[in-house]
Motif scaffolding. Sequence first.
Motif, PDB file in Angstrom:
ATOM      1  N   THR A  68      -2.113  -9.447  -1.994  1.00  0.00           N
ATOM      2  CA  THR A  68      -1.946 -10.313  -3.115  1.00  0.00           C
ATOM      3  C   THR A  68      -2.994 -10.475  -3.904  1.00  0.00           C
ATOM      4  OG1 THR A  68      -0.176 -11.541  -2.095  1.00  0.00           O
ATOM      5  CG2 THR A  68      -1.007 -12.611  -3.914  1.00  0.00           C
ATOM      6  N   PHE A 122       3.672 -12.954  -9.749  1.00  0.00           N
ATOM      7  CA  PHE A 122       3.583 -13.181  -8.331  1.00  0.00           C
ATOM      8  C   PHE A 122       4.330 -14.518  -7.770  1.00  0.00           C
ATOM      9  CE2 PHE A 122      -0.229 -10.461  -9.340  1.00  0.00           C
ATOM     10  CZ  PHE A 122      -0.192  -9.669  -8.234  1.00  0.00           C
ATOM     11  N   PRO A 123       4.840 -14.210  -6.555  1.00  0.00           N
ATOM     12  CA  PRO A 123       4.902 -13.244  -5.767  1.00  0.00           C
ATOM     13  C   PRO A 123       5.485 -12.307  -6.024  1.00  0.00           C
ATOM     14  CG  PRO A 123       6.008 -15.052  -4.544  1.00  0.00           C
ATOM     15  CD  PRO A 123       5.593 -15.608  -5.928  1.00  0.00           C
ATOM     16  N   MET A 173       7.103  -8.468  -1.185  1.00  0.00           N
ATOM     17  CA  MET A 173       6.234  -9.203  -0.263  1.00  0.00           C
ATOM     18  C   MET A 173       6.792 -10.428   0.138  1.00  0.00           C
ATOM     19  SD  MET A 173       2.554  -8.757  -1.907  1.00  0.00           S
ATOM     20  CE  MET A 173       1.575  -9.061  -0.339  1.00  0.00           C
ATOM     21  N   ASP A 223       1.049 -14.583   5.431  1.00  0.00           N
ATOM     22  CA  ASP A 223      -0.239 -14.194   4.773  1.00  0.00           C
ATOM     23  C   ASP A 223      -0.997 -13.221   5.579  1.00  0.00           C
ATOM     24  OD1 ASP A 223       0.021 -15.581   2.622  1.00  0.00           O
ATOM     25  OD2 ASP A 223      -1.240 -17.396   3.078  1.00  0.00           O
TER      26      ASP A 223
END
Length: 159
Positions: free
Chosen positions: A116, A132-133, A137, A142
């Motif tokens: 990211t 984003f996101p 994803m 994370d």
Amino acid sequence: IDGDTGDTDDTGDTGDTGGTGGTGAVDADDDDDDDDGATIEDGIVPLALMPTRGELMNYLYVRAGSPAAEAPTFTDVPASHEFAQAIGWAQANGIAAAYEDGTFDPDNFVIAADLTVFLANYAKFSGMTVSFPLSTMAGLEDDAIVENADEILAQFFGA
């Protein structure tokens, strides 16, 4: 988002990270055995499904036209590293930053948080507008190793 998250401890042998897979659809113009829609003539090196941090920097570097670059100053990326020029370019352009200890860990797999940051910094560098996101994803923790880089990058670059 600026810099690298610097909080990964993922290590391991990059081994054979694949490079095949995808949807199973055949693209007559896709001559690089990767099913990603890219051709060798596009100048884009196919990216493994689970890329290392160095491989990802090389992918972004090639997308940017492989401009001249200085060697990186990361303590763990010697000038002889396979992706040293790409990593140096990414560092010089604010796409990648060192961990607190001055390392980059080029041979570790990319994790979601790092991806990211790298993509947000690349978008800023290149003037892209990206929301984003990224949906590709969604659901990734994370610290999860990215296992669908081809889908994420296809969405990011609008392929």
